[in-house]
Design a protein around this motif. Sequence first.
Motif, PDB file in Angstrom:
ATOM      1  N   LEU A 159       0.819  -1.217   0.000  1.00  0.00           N
ATOM      2  CA  LEU A 159       0.000   0.000   0.000  1.00  0.00           C
ATOM      3  C   LEU A 159       0.854   1.268   0.000  1.00  0.00           C
ATOM      4  O   LEU A 159       0.399   2.325  -0.446  1.00  0.00           O
ATOM      5  CB  LEU A 159      -0.920   0.005   1.224  1.00  0.00           C
ATOM      6  CG  LEU A 159      -2.008  -1.072   1.286  1.00  0.00           C
ATOM      7  CD1 LEU A 159      -2.672  -1.073   2.655  1.00  0.00           C
ATOM      8  CD2 LEU A 159      -3.042  -0.822   0.195  1.00  0.00           C
ATOM      9  N   TYR A 160       2.071   1.149   0.509  1.00  0.00           N
ATOM     10  CA  TYR A 160       2.911   2.336   0.697  1.00  0.00           C
ATOM     11  C   TYR A 160       3.994   2.461  -0.370  1.00  0.00           C
ATOM     12  O   TYR A 160       4.838   3.364  -0.279  1.00  0.00           O
ATOM     13  CB  TYR A 160       3.568   2.282   2.081  1.00  0.00           C
ATOM     14  CG  TYR A 160       2.567   2.193   3.205  1.00  0.00           C
ATOM     15  CD1 TYR A 160       1.935   3.336   3.693  1.00  0.00           C
ATOM     16  CD2 TYR A 160       2.233   0.967   3.786  1.00  0.00           C
ATOM     17  CE1 TYR A 160       1.005   3.259   4.720  1.00  0.00           C
ATOM     18  CE2 TYR A 160       1.303   0.884   4.812  1.00  0.00           C
ATOM     19  CZ  TYR A 160       0.695   2.026   5.270  1.00  0.00           C
ATOM     20  OH  TYR A 160      -0.228   1.942   6.285  1.00  0.00           O
ATOM     21  N   TRP A 161       3.964   1.592  -1.385  1.00  0.00           N
ATOM     22  CA  TRP A 161       5.036   1.627  -2.376  1.00  0.00           C
ATOM     23  C   TRP A 161       5.171   2.971  -3.084  1.00  0.00           C
ATOM     24  O   TRP A 161       6.300   3.415  -3.335  1.00  0.00           O
ATOM     25  CB  TRP A 161       4.851   0.493  -3.391  1.00  0.00           C
ATOM     26  CG  TRP A 161       5.605  -0.744  -2.987  1.00  0.00           C
ATOM     27  CD1 TRP A 161       5.084  -1.926  -2.571  1.00  0.00           C
ATOM     28  CD2 TRP A 161       7.017  -0.892  -2.925  1.00  0.00           C
ATOM     29  NE1 TRP A 161       6.091  -2.816  -2.242  1.00  0.00           N
ATOM     30  CE2 TRP A 161       7.293  -2.210  -2.464  1.00  0.00           C
ATOM     31  CE3 TRP A 161       8.095  -0.052  -3.213  1.00  0.00           C
ATOM     32  CZ2 TRP A 161       8.589  -2.691  -2.279  1.00  0.00           C
ATOM     33  CZ3 TRP A 161       9.389  -0.535  -3.031  1.00  0.00           C
ATOM     34  CH2 TRP A 161       9.623  -1.836  -2.574  1.00  0.00           C
ATOM     35  N   PRO A 162       4.089   3.672  -3.444  1.00  0.00           N
ATOM     36  CA  PRO A 162       4.283   4.993  -4.066  1.00  0.00           C
ATOM     37  C   PRO A 162       5.070   5.953  -3.164  1.00  0.00           C
ATOM     38  O   PRO A 162       5.948   6.686  -3.649  1.00  0.00           O
ATOM     39  CB  PRO A 162       2.846   5.480  -4.295  1.00  0.00           C
ATOM     40  CG  PRO A 162       2.048   4.232  -4.418  1.00  0.00           C
ATOM     41  CD  PRO A 162       2.660   3.275  -3.443  1.00  0.00           C
ATOM     42  N   LEU A 163       4.747   5.946  -1.861  1.00  0.00           N
ATOM     43  CA  LEU A 163       5.459   6.819  -0.931  1.00  0.00           C
ATOM     44  C   LEU A 163       6.903   6.363  -0.752  1.00  0.00           C
ATOM     45  O   LEU A 163       7.821   7.190  -0.695  1.00  0.00           O
ATOM     46  CB  LEU A 163       4.737   6.843   0.419  1.00  0.00           C
ATOM     47  CG  LEU A 163       5.323   7.759   1.500  1.00  0.00           C
ATOM     48  CD1 LEU A 163       5.441   9.192   0.998  1.00  0.00           C
ATOM     49  CD2 LEU A 163       4.459   7.690   2.763  1.00  0.00           C
ATOM     50  N   VAL A 164       7.121   5.058  -0.697  1.00  0.00           N
ATOM     51  CA  VAL A 164       8.482   4.526  -0.583  1.00  0.00           C
ATOM     52  C   VAL A 164       9.313   4.928  -1.801  1.00  0.00           C
ATOM     53  O   VAL A 164      10.468   5.360  -1.674  1.00  0.00           O
ATOM     54  CB  VAL A 164       8.451   2.988  -0.445  1.00  0.00           C
ATOM     55  CG1 VAL A 164       9.859   2.391  -0.588  1.00  0.00           C
ATOM     56  CG2 VAL A 164       7.854   2.593   0.898  1.00  0.00           C
ATOM     57  N   ALA A 165       8.716   4.804  -2.983  1.00  0.00           N
ATOM     58  CA  ALA A 165       9.433   5.175  -4.213  1.00  0.00           C
ATOM     59  C   ALA A 165       9.804   6.655  -4.198  1.00  0.00           C
ATOM     60  O   ALA A 165      10.916   7.031  -4.607  1.00  0.00           O
ATOM     61  CB  ALA A 165       8.571   4.853  -5.435  1.00  0.00           C
ATOM     62  N   PHE A 166       8.900   7.498  -3.706  1.00  0.00           N
ATOM     63  CA  PHE A 166       9.176   8.939  -3.640  1.00  0.00           C
ATOM     64  C   PHE A 166      10.302   9.233  -2.654  1.00  0.00           C
ATOM     65  O   PHE A 166      11.211  10.034  -2.939  1.00  0.00           O
ATOM     66  CB  PHE A 166       7.903   9.679  -3.224  1.00  0.00           C
ATOM     67  CG  PHE A 166       8.076  11.167  -3.109  1.00  0.00           C
ATOM     68  CD1 PHE A 166       8.368  11.935  -4.227  1.00  0.00           C
ATOM     69  CD2 PHE A 166       7.961  11.803  -1.876  1.00  0.00           C
ATOM     70  CE1 PHE A 166       8.542  13.315  -4.117  1.00  0.00           C
ATOM     71  CE2 PHE A 166       8.129  13.164  -1.769  1.00  0.00           C
ATOM     72  CZ  PHE A 166       8.417  13.933  -2.887  1.00  0.00           C
ATOM     73  N   ILE A 167      10.279   8.574  -1.479  1.00  0.00           N
ATOM     74  CA  ILE A 167      11.331   8.775  -0.473  1.00  0.00           C
ATOM     75  C   ILE A 167      12.687   8.351  -1.029  1.00  0.00           C
ATOM     76  O   ILE A 167      13.703   9.048  -0.863  1.00  0.00           O
ATOM     77  CB  ILE A 167      11.000   7.987   0.810  1.00  0.00           C
ATOM     78  CG1 ILE A 167       9.795   8.612   1.511  1.00  0.00           C
ATOM     79  CG2 ILE A 167      12.201   7.944   1.755  1.00  0.00           C
ATOM     80  CD1 ILE A 167       9.262   7.798   2.674  1.00  0.00           C
ATOM     81  N   ARG A 168      12.706   7.218  -1.735  1.00  0.00           N
ATOM     82  CA  ARG A 168      13.975   6.726  -2.265  1.00  0.00           C
ATOM     83  C   ARG A 168      14.462   7.568  -3.442  1.00  0.00           C
ATOM     84  O   ARG A 168      15.677   7.700  -3.651  1.00  0.00           O
ATOM     85  CB  ARG A 168      13.828   5.254  -2.658  1.00  0.00           C
ATOM     86  CG  ARG A 168      13.749   4.360  -1.423  1.00  0.00           C
ATOM     87  CD  ARG A 168      13.588   2.898  -1.721  1.00  0.00           C
ATOM     88  NE  ARG A 168      13.793   2.111  -0.522  1.00  0.00           N
ATOM     89  CZ  ARG A 168      13.566   0.809  -0.421  1.00  0.00           C
ATOM     90  NH1 ARG A 168      13.112   0.139  -1.483  1.00  0.00           N
ATOM     91  NH2 ARG A 168      13.790   0.169   0.710  1.00  0.00           N
ATOM     92  N   LEU A 169      13.540   8.158  -4.192  1.00  0.00           N
ATOM     93  CA  LEU A 169      13.943   9.084  -5.256  1.00  0.00           C
ATOM     94  C   LEU A 169      14.603  10.315  -4.645  1.00  0.00           C
ATOM     95  O   LEU A 169      15.653  10.776  -5.129  1.00  0.00           O
ATOM     96  CB  LEU A 169      12.725   9.486  -6.097  1.00  0.00           C
ATOM     97  CG  LEU A 169      12.982  10.542  -7.177  1.00  0.00           C
ATOM     98  CD1 LEU A 169      13.997  10.036  -8.196  1.00  0.00           C
ATOM     99  CD2 LEU A 169      11.676  10.943  -7.859  1.00  0.00           C
TER     100      LEU A 169
END
Length: 270
Positions: free
Chosen positions: A223-233
């Motif tokens: 559920l949190y993958w979009p936010l995780v991707a943004f943090i890692r970007l």
Amino acid sequence: MATAETATTARSRTIKGADHPPLLAGDRGPIAMSRPGLHETVLQILKPLPRGAILDCPAGEGALAQDLIDEGFAVRCCDLYSELFRLDNVEIKRGDLAGTLPYDSGSFEYITSLDGLEHIDSPPQAFREYRRLLKPGGHLIISVPNIMNVEERLKWLLFGYTSHFKPLSTQSKAKIHYDCAGKDEIAVHANPIGYNELRYYLEKNGFEIQGVYRDRKKGNQWLYWPLVAFIRLLAKLTPEKRRKDRWTEELASDPVLLGGNTIIIHSIRH
């Protein structure tokens, strides 16, 4: 070194009557009060290492101690409430992680200290004790609730508190007091402490981190993958020197950012 005979004998468990409400009651052997996956992860860390003297503090009812004995370690246990310990023929002493524990300096090759630091009012003292009690080259395994995974970061943003450190209302304190027979420290999480603080206190006391782990993957992390991707970007766009200074890569790692309920750190004392 614990022998097979010692391990067998230790299975003779002290039986305590069902004379109190749920958390402490029951005619049974020791049960783990930690989240599923924690003990298994700790045992996997220890499995390839030489056997030796190990202190388990806080020991709780003795569930981890039993596993450590079965693995061949010479186990000694300590807890603020030593009367809760449910293993016979295993040493248990009363001690407070926020104070001085009742052992000589350099007594152990290993210390396991799971889900204890968040319950005490002086975590820095606990790290000084870890250093004092471990021999040079000794191993320390600690765990605390992971307040820095993506789910907990979002909860903090939305509600102002995390899953493991909720407001302690009068009603919630009364329930804890009842369930724990007045031993409130068993359940009260008083000190949120994350990867940053753990690493600081470890390095300050001469420990070098060997590995960072999670108890187990959480089923809802997708559920949190979009936010995780943004943090890692954002992490990748951060200048290299700043990434190193701010432990950016570590804070965006799987055990921290995508961690389960618990973060586990294995370190060695210089």
